[in-house]
Design a protein around this motif. Sequence first.
Motif, short mmCIF file in Angstrom:
data_model
loop_
_atom_site.label_atom_id
_atom_site.label_comp_id
_atom_site.label_asym_id
_atom_site.label_seq_id
_atom_site.Cartn_x
_atom_site.Cartn_y
_atom_site.Cartn_z
N ARG A 118 -7.43 4.31 -4.50
CA ARG A 118 -7.77 5.41 -3.58
C ARG A 118 -8.02 6.72 -4.32
N PHE B 109 0.84 -1.20 0.00
CA PHE B 109 0.00 0.00 0.00
C PHE B 109 0.88 1.25 0.00
N LEU B 110 1.98 1.20 0.74
CA LEU B 110 2.88 2.35 0.81
C LEU B 110 3.89 2.37 -0.35
N ILE C 1 -11.59 7.14 -5.55
CA ILE C 1 -12.55 6.70 -4.53
C ILE C 1 -13.93 7.31 -4.72
N SER C 2 -14.02 8.56 -5.19
CA SER C 2 -15.33 9.20 -5.27
C SER C 2 -16.12 8.71 -6.48
N TRP D 113 -15.97 3.12 -6.43
CA TRP D 113 -15.82 2.50 -5.11
C TRP D 113 -15.27 1.07 -5.19
N VAL E 49 -11.41 0.07 -4.56
CA VAL E 49 -10.84 -0.06 -3.23
C VAL E 49 -11.58 -1.07 -2.36
N THR E 50 -12.84 -1.35 -2.69
CA THR E 50 -13.63 -2.20 -1.80
C THR E 50 -13.22 -3.67 -1.89
N LEU F 141 -5.23 -1.20 -3.62
CA LEU F 141 -5.90 -0.23 -2.75
C LEU F 141 -5.31 1.16 -2.93
N GLY G 155 -9.71 -4.95 -0.53
CA GLY G 155 -9.73 -4.91 0.93
C GLY G 155 -10.50 -6.08 1.50
N LEU G 156 -11.65 -6.38 0.88
CA LEU G 156 -12.44 -7.53 1.34
C LEU G 156 -11.63 -8.82 1.23
#
Lengths: 306, 285
Positions: free
Chosen positions: B242, B222-223, B245-246, B249, B252-253, B238, B256-257
């Motif tokens: 990011r 991620f970094l 994101i707006s 969705w 990123v969703t 992710l 992560g799941l």
Amino acid sequence: MLGFVLRRLGESLLAVWGVVTIVFFVTRILGDPAALLLPIGASAQDIDALRAQLGLDQPLMLQYVQFLVKAVQGDFGTSFQHGRDAMQVVLERLPATATLALTAIALGLVIGGIAGSIAALKRGKTIEFIVMTFALLGQATPVFWLGIMLILFFGVNLGWLPTGGYGTLSHLILPAFTLAVFVSASIARLLRSSMLEILQEDYIRTAKAKGLLRHTVFVWHVARNALIPVVTMTAILTGELLGGSVVTETVFSWPGIGRLIIQAIEAKDFPVIQAGITLIAVIFVLINFLVDLLYGVLDPRIRSAR
Amino acid sequence: MKNLIKDLMRSKAGLIGAILLLLIVFVAVFAPFLDLPDPTRGDLRARLAGPTWDGLFSPGAHPLGTDEVGRDILSRMIHGSRVTLLVATTAVVLGGIVGTALGIWAGYKGGLVDRVLMRLVDIQLAIPLMLLALLVVAALGPSLRNVVLVLALTSWIRYARIIRAQVLSLREREFVQSAHAIGASTMRIMFFHILPNVLTPALVVGTLELARIIIMDSALSFLGLGVQPPTPSWGRMLADGRVYISSAWWTVTFPGLAIVLTVLSVNLFGDWLRDYFDPKTRNKK
């Protein structure tokens, strides 16, 4: 008791020295900051001159000794990027990190404490299942993803809270809650198992048998003894969070120590990396030292053993 | 072994964890045969397409949507799981071997070896693991090998501390004492008498470490310090998503799941394993 304090103090100092040493040598492998600081196309002479100015042309061991002598006095040199005292640059970020860390810990302790107690006391009930499911999910969710999801929901979709930044209370809510979820999940699981173990002890049966009120038994016998592992866990978590929750600070553009150190690593800003990690190590070691002393207060058995 | 499976069948949480984990590993291992779209090649006409179940089985369907250059999210997630699982298990095994060996050595020999090792552990505990990992990856360069090494480095202390504590009590047991009395060498005692008795706790620590390392590996990517592109990784997905994101969705969703589900299943399985081998909880059953 005094002997114990002195020995722990000696061990703590040794640990800080070890951290300082490791960080010094690892930062040297990062590369040559002189080449990075000058504009592209700078001549080899310019680079050499800058290296001499920064003291990077000296033998490594000599640099190390000079560094240690100054570090003991709190002098970590001048930040390559900011042009100011490196420790000062780090200390300026401490309030932001401390605010976030302590809010998250406090929030996490309250939520986790209540949830863990409920789960232990209502063993086998639906409420225990719900609480523990949430705790399991909380532990399995990476904080950076939870942060992004909260931003998506409360920041982007609902527009209730700012998506990042620092300054007002509304900026604090999302990052603090994000970290608190992880903290409370760990606390809840630990407190539950610790309480379940204690509820089976003979002294609990005795306390109940001699007719003490339910909540007297709970507060003075169960909760007090179950708190010991929770104190250890809280200390570890506080140390970790005060060390700058690197990813959370990055996700929420929070100007804390963690983010500062990442940026310093990218820019090969040796003095800031060294000052930052040393400060974190000192805080961590100090917290653990205090916790060791606190055990004596919480547990009379440990007090007399010394 | 029979008892182990019987107990697993009785434990709902452990069973769910084990089944989920098997499923995830199965999909990861057989990903090349699943006829997925190329995870590294994008289709710019279909960039940031939303998840859709229309024509699910037709070629070119993107059930979980696409990312900013039109790469299929599902395919990238599955290929990302291969990398994550490979990195995490290698790091856990490597950290486990080093940590267990040092724990046995320090616990059995005691004295100077033990004191030095414990001080090393103190030092490493005083540096937040994430910062240590970031610093070392930045110093060595972000490659698959270095990420594994760094994650193993953050892991060995957990084994070393627990194994050492076990060995301290094993050392006084009769079978070790008698092996010593008949003249068995220190190496022989450590390898044939102590090691078999600490394998179980090492396995339990390893399972719980696996969950922590999967999260840490994702945080590193991620970094931007994990396995480098074009190899897909959950953390990188992710980080890239990011930005959108707006508007998108799904970018990123879903990755992560995937992390949550994997870590959850490892934790469920690990908790059961720990309880199974813990005499305190086992006797209650």
